[in-house]
Motif scaffolding. Structure first.
Motif, PDB file in Angstrom:
ATOM      1  N   THR A 131      -5.597  -4.074  -1.852  1.00 10.87           N
ATOM      2  CA  THR A 131      -6.652  -3.392  -1.122  1.00 10.87           C
ATOM      3  C   THR A 131      -6.853  -4.086   0.212  1.00 10.87           C
ATOM      4  O   THR A 131      -6.453  -5.243   0.400  1.00 10.87           O
ATOM      5  CB  THR A 131      -7.977  -3.446  -1.897  1.00 10.87           C
ATOM      6  OG1 THR A 131      -8.342  -4.820  -2.024  1.00 10.87           O
ATOM      7  CG2 THR A 131      -7.823  -2.823  -3.271  1.00 10.87           C
ATOM      8  N   SER A 371      -2.020   7.813   8.588  1.00 10.46           N
ATOM      9  CA  SER A 371      -2.225   6.586   7.811  1.00 10.46           C
ATOM     10  C   SER A 371      -1.660   5.345   8.485  1.00 10.46           C
ATOM     11  O   SER A 371      -1.445   4.343   7.836  1.00 10.46           O
ATOM     12  CB  SER A 371      -1.595   6.670   6.418  1.00 10.46           C
ATOM     13  OG  SER A 371      -1.695   7.932   5.888  1.00 10.46           O
ATOM     14  N   ALA A 391      -1.981   3.476   2.358  1.00  9.10           N
ATOM     15  CA  ALA A 391      -1.715   4.587   1.447  1.00  9.10           C
ATOM     16  C   ALA A 391      -2.557   4.385   0.202  1.00  9.10           C
ATOM     17  O   ALA A 391      -2.562   3.289  -0.374  1.00  9.10           O
ATOM     18  CB  ALA A 391      -0.229   4.639   1.086  1.00  9.10           C
ATOM     19  N   ASP A 392      -3.266   5.417  -0.190  1.00 13.48           N
ATOM     20  CA  ASP A 392      -4.134   5.359  -1.373  1.00 13.48           C
ATOM     21  C   ASP A 392      -5.095   4.189  -1.312  1.00 13.48           C
ATOM     22  O   ASP A 392      -5.325   3.498  -2.302  1.00 13.48           O
ATOM     23  CB  ASP A 392      -3.296   5.239  -2.671  1.00 13.48           C
ATOM     24  CG  ASP A 392      -2.310   6.382  -2.782  1.00 13.48           C
ATOM     25  OD1 ASP A 392      -2.652   7.475  -2.277  1.00 13.48           O
ATOM     26  OD2 ASP A 392      -1.218   6.176  -3.336  1.00 13.48           O
ATOM     27  N   ARG A 394      -4.685   1.410  -0.193  1.00 11.40           N
ATOM     28  CA  ARG A 394      -4.041   0.100  -0.247  1.00 11.40           C
ATOM     29  C   ARG A 394      -3.074  -0.066   0.923  1.00 11.40           C
ATOM     30  O   ARG A 394      -2.613   0.915   1.492  1.00 11.40           O
ATOM     31  CB  ARG A 394      -3.277  -0.051  -1.571  1.00 11.40           C
ATOM     32  CG  ARG A 394      -4.203  -0.275  -2.731  1.00 11.40           C
ATOM     33  CD  ARG A 394      -3.517  -0.222  -4.065  1.00 11.40           C
ATOM     34  NE  ARG A 394      -4.524  -0.306  -5.123  1.00 11.40           N
ATOM     35  CZ  ARG A 394      -4.956  -1.474  -5.614  1.00 11.40           C
ATOM     36  NH1 ARG A 394      -4.473  -2.610  -5.166  1.00 11.40           N
ATOM     37  NH2 ARG A 394      -5.884  -1.491  -6.555  1.00 11.40           N
TER      38      ARG A 394
END
Lengths: 439, 676, 248
Positions: A131, A371, A391-392, A394
């Motif tokens: 993260t 992103s 991404a996501d 993270r």
């Protein structure tokens, strides 16, 4: 929304001039940033066509291969009586794990070949999949003495990538923290240069000021080096009214102390003589080898990310720009001391206007790709670039170009033909950090 | 009555010369004969100094005068010094000489014989003949180095050229002497005035050329000629051929009347400048023989300084100082010859072991390969660097002590020259320390990183060690050595000399060297034996501790190299690097300049950028070499111009030239020799 | 020259009274202290809360001081900073049990006298620990007043101060540096990285810890530890460390 800090071009449509320097190039070579020192504009180039000189510059930056690498800029010198004087990686003089090969026939340095990468901890690979908050713990431990600049750049890039807005006050906190650490880093550098010139009393006095500033930072942000200070989840700081008054008091004392000391430094002929004309980097070489920060400004190139790539709150502040013409160790020291004054001035402005900072959110300028965001910060040693893909929630990829990394080639050049005793002045006046270089 | 010494010396000379034909057949037998001759020379000279002078042999010369070989105190001293050196070099040569031909052995024997004759001749013509024989034999000896990759032809030619120039000037001096004494016998020259000065100056220049002192040092012939010769030859040349020059000068000084003060002042200036230049060039030399060769210039300079003080003191009526300075000069000559021979022999050992004379490539190596020779060379080098209690220390102390007393000269100009020379000599002494530490540091002391393949040469260490022993003995027993050479000093002074020996407090009388002035009964005192005893006692605890430490467990660790692997050969200091500081500091004297090739000229940092290899060289110039280069070019140019003017290939002009020259000769002869 | 004297006189004495007096709040900021909690409090923590610790320093009964990087995330669920400099110094076991030297009278690990020479080696730090170690040489801490000195060569060193997490390239130099030191000698590992790799514990290039390469005698916890804690560590190696009564 912040203004887009750079022009965008594609491929061969971008034509660099001899006043253009490569500022960043992504690991896959698909993306490059150029600074133009004539127009003071920056250009982001997709699918860049790198010139031979740019390739040479890039070859001296961190590549894909981990571990030690040499940053050689000249020819390989040989001749009668020529030998290599190995220095480091374990030496108290550098105080860090980095090495130098001094090629010499005695007394004179014919070539200086720095070896960097001894402490490559693989941070950029390690943070992938973490993260942002976890990754930030790694990023701020990349170069602890410049932690605040690195975290600021990393967070800004991550925010641009995620398109996440940031409270304006948070940006002010980052700027305040960075200026504090800039003063601390510059004081540290001045003390080490003075130490090299055996100005023991002066060096001790500057070190004392540095310690006082560290204590001020610690009082304000809870950590002497600001670790955790800018992380999203950090519990608190002491920037309420009382805290600001206390900080202003402390800064005032340090500032006055520094001004008095600097006057005395300037009257010390031995100090000036040792650094004047030592380790000179002409402007053309600075541009050619893409030097950054005080090193660049010391050879008369007026580039400072706070002015040329401004973000909140620098857009609202008076940012004095310090340049010097000679490109020698004295010029670099002079630029740094000017910047100490400038930072004190900016801190004063920020603390005065703290109450009036809006409660609004600042939307970062759009990322360079979905992103993916690039952020540039004027770290104490100069232009720091972070290129982050999220991404996501993270970190999917982290790339960077640190100012220390950018300045080794000119540092190596500056000592060619110098004598051994010039080494310390050149080393300390560039102030490049191996930790920051190695990642 | 035949003196037993004369028999010994005759045998010695016979052996030295017989060695030449014997060496032609069997080299080792030749050297062995030379060794025997040298030992006999030492015996005869010791006899002469201890018992009294004697004539070895005399005969009637071609010009009707008596010619003889005679060992008076002066000759005996120099023959003694030479004999000691030859004993060592001859012994060394037996193991050293591996030349393809016997030429080296033959020329070596001839050189020794010529020098023996030269020093003992009582007739200037015989002296000149021996002088010339010595020069030619030495030239041959240098030529013998031909098999080696070096510029030996030109070096040998330079040697010959300066040798002949020297012969010419000596001939001029002899002619001038003849014009006043009317004989070629070495009798006292009573004439004063300009002619005496002509004789003196011709002697200084002529013999100075052989001694290699500035500005005749040329810095060329000594270093190059000597360093390209085989090492045994180098030792003979540097120690005893220059000694012949010293002898010649001393001989002339004994014959001349007390001259004006400027004679001595001239020697002081020449000597001091030679000492400084020699020291500077020695400290930047990278050649295992070049370095000691430059040091020879320095040491011969010191001899001149001491002699200069003596001459000024004599002219100014200061007999005490003159005596002391003469003792200093003699001791310096003795100490230098022995020490320098040791260093040259060691250089030969270095070359045999490491296959190079290049200090930058030798990088130690002898420490493990030949410990005895290394230790001996350290003793010799420390002596030259004036470390107590060695011979060089005593001589340097005596010379500086003499210089300190130049305040008595009584004339501001002379005192200033004395002061200045003293300062220069002291500076030179410091620089010699640098040079000597470099020499032993990069040959004998440094533990090399690459000597695995070094093959120690066998049988070369003993003579070096023997010479080192003499150096120690000379130093420790210096007061008694001074007493022993008193006859020589007396002959030089023309009166009975009293050795400057005394005692102080607990140091018994005779154990100390004392300099006095008319005002002070003790100006300075040095007791080498006492110092030696103190050093030995002081060293005892250290030796005991070391001996005990040997038994204790030692942990050996690699050399600290900043956390890297132990340094490779390319990562260790070169001897060139050791003295680069000197090259840069003294750039105005050395004309230092940096040359970079294959990447264009480099002045600023930006000019070399491409990652190609380039060469760098820090070149040192010799101002004197430049001077002689200009001279050679001038002479050569003039010769070519003359040739073009006179012999352009036209018969008419050529005939006119011959005619005019003939006329000039006829007119000159008519005027000079015609009826008055 | 005179103005330097004037400057110095005007500043007065800056130097810390530590270790004669307890460390002040300025010398020992919160981030330099030890986050601790009662064992029963720790036992109450959920696994989720426990896993918030980026270095896994929160154990069942105690907080592993050696691992903790003082990120203060755990403050949110009740851990609190407390302690003296001596609490940052101890053997690996002591730090694991959140104790440090504070709970025992330290004994000298090597037959040292009272004066030590210190050599610092960086094997992969972020430079913050280096700066804090070198800060001991500045007027505020001035280690020379205690008979302690920095030296420029391991050949002259009694104590090797190691900072940073060993990268593959620095393993051999660290070993060589230790080898280059004459005995008796001691090793002081300073900072979370040098103790147990700190945040870099699962990094791609930081697989070994200092203790696996050279024998470490004492550890100083912190990220970075404050100078007084490092001073405490060096003093402890000389047998001059704090006792619980003296320094609390």
């Amino acid at each position: 929304m912040s203004p887009a800090p750079f022009d965008v071009a594609r491929g061969s449509a971008f034509r660099p001039s001899d006043r253009t320097a490569l500022a960043y190039v992504s690991r896959d070579g698909a993306l490059a940033l150029y600074n133009d020192y004539a127009t003071h504009r920056s250009t982001l180039v997709h699918e860049p066509v790198l010139r031979g000189e740019d390739l040479e510059v890039r070859a001296r930056w961190r590549g894909a291969a981990p571990g030690p690498r040499t940053v050689s800029v000249g020819g390989r010198v040989q001749g009668y009586g020529v030998f290599t004087f190995p220095y480091g990686p374990v030496a108290m003089g550098t105080a860090e794990a980095g090495a130098f090969d001094l090629v010499t026939y005695g007394e004179r340095i014919l070539e200086l070949v720095p070896t960097v990468g001894y402490k490559d901890r693989g941070i950029e690979q390690a943070v992938v999949g973490r993260t942002v908050e976890d990754a930030a713990l790694w990023v701020e431990r990349r170069a602890g003495v410049f932690a605040l600049a690195h975290v600021s750049a990393f967070l800004a890039a991550a925010e641009a990538a995620a398109g996440r807005s940031v409270p304006e006050r948070e940006l002010w906190r980052r700027a305040l923290a960075q200026e504090l650490q800039r003063i601390q880093a510059h004081l540290r550098l001045l003390a080490r240069v003075a130490d090299g010139a055996s100005q023991n009393v002066g060096a001790a006095q500057v070190h004392a000021l540095e310690e006082e500033l560290l204590r001020a930072i610690s009082r304000c942000f809870g950590h002497r080096w600001g670790f955790g200070a800018l992380l999203p989840a950090h519990p608190s700081d002491r920037l309420d009214r009382n805290g600001r008054t206390e900080l202003a008091d402390r800064l005032g004392r340090i500032s006055r102390g520094f001004n008095g000391l600097w006057e005395t430094f300037l009257t010390s002929r031995t100090f000036i003589d040792r650094i004047q004309g030592t380790g000179t980097v002409p402007a053309a070489e600075s541009v050619r080898w893409a030097a950054v920060g005080p090193t660049l400004r010391a050879s008369s190139i007026a580039w400072d990310d706070r002015l040329r790539q401004p973000s909140v709150p620098y857009t609202d502040l008076f940012v004095p720009l310090a340049t010097e013409a000679n490109g020698d160790a004295l010029a670099r020291v002079l630029v740094r001391q000017e910047e100490i004054r400038a930072s004190f001035l900016m801190l004063e402005q920020m603390l005065e206007r703290w109450e009036g900072v809006g409660a609004g959110e600042v939307i970062p300028s759009p990322g360079i790709a979905p992103s993916r965001g690039i952020a540039r910060v004027e770290a104490p040693n100069g232009d720091l670039v972070y290129d982050v893909t999220i991404a996501d929630g993270r970190v999917a990829s982290l790339q960077s170009r640190s100012p220390s990394e950018a300045n080794w080639p000119v540092m190596a050049l500056s000592l060619r033909g110098a004598v051994f005793t010039d080494f310390v002045f050149s080393l300390e006046s560039f102030g490049s950090s191996f930790a920051e270089t190695d990642g | 009555m035949i003196d037993p010494g004369s028999v010994v010396f005759l045998a010695a000379v016979a052996a030295l010369f017989a060695a030449a034909p014997v060496a032609f057949v069997r080299r080792r037998a030749g050297y062995t004969l030379s060794l025997a001759g040298s030992l006999l020379v030492v015996t005869a000279a010791t006899w002469a100094l201890a018992v009294g002078p004697f004539t070895v042999v005399s005969w009637t010369g071609v010009l009707g005068s008596d010619v003889s070989l005679r060992l008076d105190a002066l000759s005996a001293f120099f023959v003694l010094v030479a004999g000691i050196v030859w004993t060592a070099t001859s012994f060394y040569s037996i193991g050293y000489d591996d030349e393809p031909s016997a030429g080296l052995a033959v020329s070596y024997a001839l050189t020794l014989g010529s020098i023996a004759i030269l020093i003992t001749a009582t007739d200037w013509l015989l002296f000149l003949a021996a002088w010339e024989a010595m020069t030619l034999a030495a030239y041959w000896m240098i030529l013998e180095a031909l098999g080696r990759p070096s510029r030996v032809y030109s070096a040998a030619f330079v040697f010959l050229a300066f040798g002949e120039a020297s012969t010419l000037l000596v001939a001029v001096m002899i002619a001038a002497t003849y014009s006043t004494t009317g004989t070629f016998a070495m009798t006292a020259i009573t004439v004063a005035g300009p002619l005496a000065s002509v004789i003196f100056v011709a002697a200084v220049v002529g013999f100075g050329l052989k001694m290699g002192v500035a500005p005749f040092h040329m810095s060329e012939w000594l270093p190059i000629a000597h360093s390209s010769a085989p090492s045994n030859a180098s030792a003979v040349l540097s120690s005893t051929l220059t000694l012949a020059g010293v002898y010649g000068l001393f001989r002339v000084v004994t014959l001349l009347p007390t001259g004006p003060s400027w004679w001595g002042a001239l020697l002081l200036v020449i000597g001091a400048v030679s000492a400084l230049l020699g020291a500077i060039f020695a400290s930047v030399s990278e050649h295992a023989k070049g370095l000691p060769a430059y040091s020879t210039i320095e040491n011969n300079g010191l001899i001149l300084v001491a002699l200069g003080i003596a001459l000024v003191a004599r002219a100014q009526g200061l007999p005490t100082l003159a005596t002391f300075a003469l003792y200093a000069a003699l001791f310096q000559a003795f100490a230098h010859a022995v020490t320098k021979a040791a260093l040259f022999l060691f250089a030969g050992d270095v070359e045999r072991t490491m296959r190079t004379y290049d200090l930058t490539r030798v990088r130690g190596g002898l420490k493990d390969a030949d410990q005895l020779a290394s230790g001996a060379s350290v003793v010799a080098a420390l002596s030259l660097a004036a470390a107590p209690p060695l011979a060089g220390f005593v001589s340097e102390w005596m010379i500086l002590e003499s210089l300190f007393q130049s305040y008595q000269f009584g004339q501001p100009t002379l005192e200033f020259i004395g002061l200045l020379s003293g300062a220069i000599v002291a500076l030179a002494a410091g620089l010699v320390l640098v040079a000597m530490l470099k020499f032993i540091g990069f040959t004998a002391l440094w533990k090399p990183t690459h000597s695995a393949g070094a093959v120690p040469a066998r049988g070369l260490a003993a003579p070096i060690a023997a010479l080192a022993g003499v150096v120690v003995a000379l130093g420790v027993l210096a007061p008694w050595v001074l007493v022993f050479v008193t006859p020589t000093a007396s002959q030089l002074l023309g009166t009975t000399a009293i050795a400057p020996i005394g005692g102080l407090l607990a140091i018994p009388t005779g154990w100390s060297i004392i300099s006095t002035t008319p005002a002070l009964s003790m100006f300075g005192i040095l007791s080498p034996p006492a110092i030696s005893i103190a050093l030995a006692v002081g060293a005892l605890p250290a030796i005991a501790y070391y001996a005990a430490g040997r038994r204790r467990a030692l942990r050996r660790a690699d050399a600290w190299s900043g956390g890297r692997a132990p340094p490779r050969t390319s990562e260790t200091y070169t001897s060139f690097g050791y003295s680069t500081g000197m090259r840069i500091m003294l750039h105005s004297i050395l004309g230092t300049r940096e040359i970079r090739r294959s990447a264009g000229p480099l002045g600023t940092i930006s000019e070399i950028r491409s990652p190609e290899t380039y060469d760098v060289e820090l070149e040192v110039l010799d101002v004197f070499k430049s001077f002689y280069d200009v001279l050679v070019r001038l002479v050569g140019g003039t010769a070519v111009a003359l040739q073009r003017a006179i012999m352009p290939g036209r018969v008419g002009r050529y005939l006119a030239y011959i005619l005019s020259m003939t006329l000039i000769v006829i007119v000159y002869v008519a005027i000079a020799f015609g009826p008055r | 020259m005179t103005s330097w004297i004037r400057h110095s006189a005007a500043r007065g004495i800056l130097t810390s009274r530590y270790p004669d007096r307890a460390a002040t709040d300025e010398e020992l900021p919160e981030a330099g202290r030890t986050p601790t909690a009662h064992p029963e409090e720790l036992a109450r923590l959920s696994d989720g809360e426990r896993s918030l610790c980026p270095t896994g320093a929160i154990r069942e009964q105690a907080v592993d001081q050696g691992r903790c990087i003082r990120c203060e995330r755990c403050f949110a669920f009740g851990l609190r900073p407390l302690g003296s400099p001596a609490m940052n110094v101890g053997t690996r076991e002591e730090l694991r049990e959140s104790a440090g030297l504070a709970d025992r009278r330290p004994t000298s690990v090597a037959p040292f006298g009272t004066s030590l020479h210190v050599f610092m080696i960086d094997v992969g730090s972020c430079h913050a620990c280096n700066a804090e170690v070198l800060a001991l040489g500045t007027p505020y801490y001035d280690l020379n007043r205690l008979g302690l000195f920095f030296t420029n060569s391991p050949r002259h060193a009694d104590v090797l101060v190691v900072v940073g997490v060993p990268t593959p390239e620095m393993v051999e130099p660290l070993r060589r540096t230790y080898e280059a030191m004459p005995g008796p000698k001691a090793v002081l590992a300073v900072g979370a990285c040098a103790i147990d790799r700190g945040i870099f514990a699962d990094g791609p290039r930081t697989g070994s810890s200092v203790g696996e390469i050279v024998p470490v005698d004492l550890y100083v916890a912190g990220c970075p530890p404050p100078p007084v804690a490092i001073l405490e560590g060096v003093l402890a190696l000389a047998g001059r460390g704090a006792t619980p009564e003296e320094r609390r």
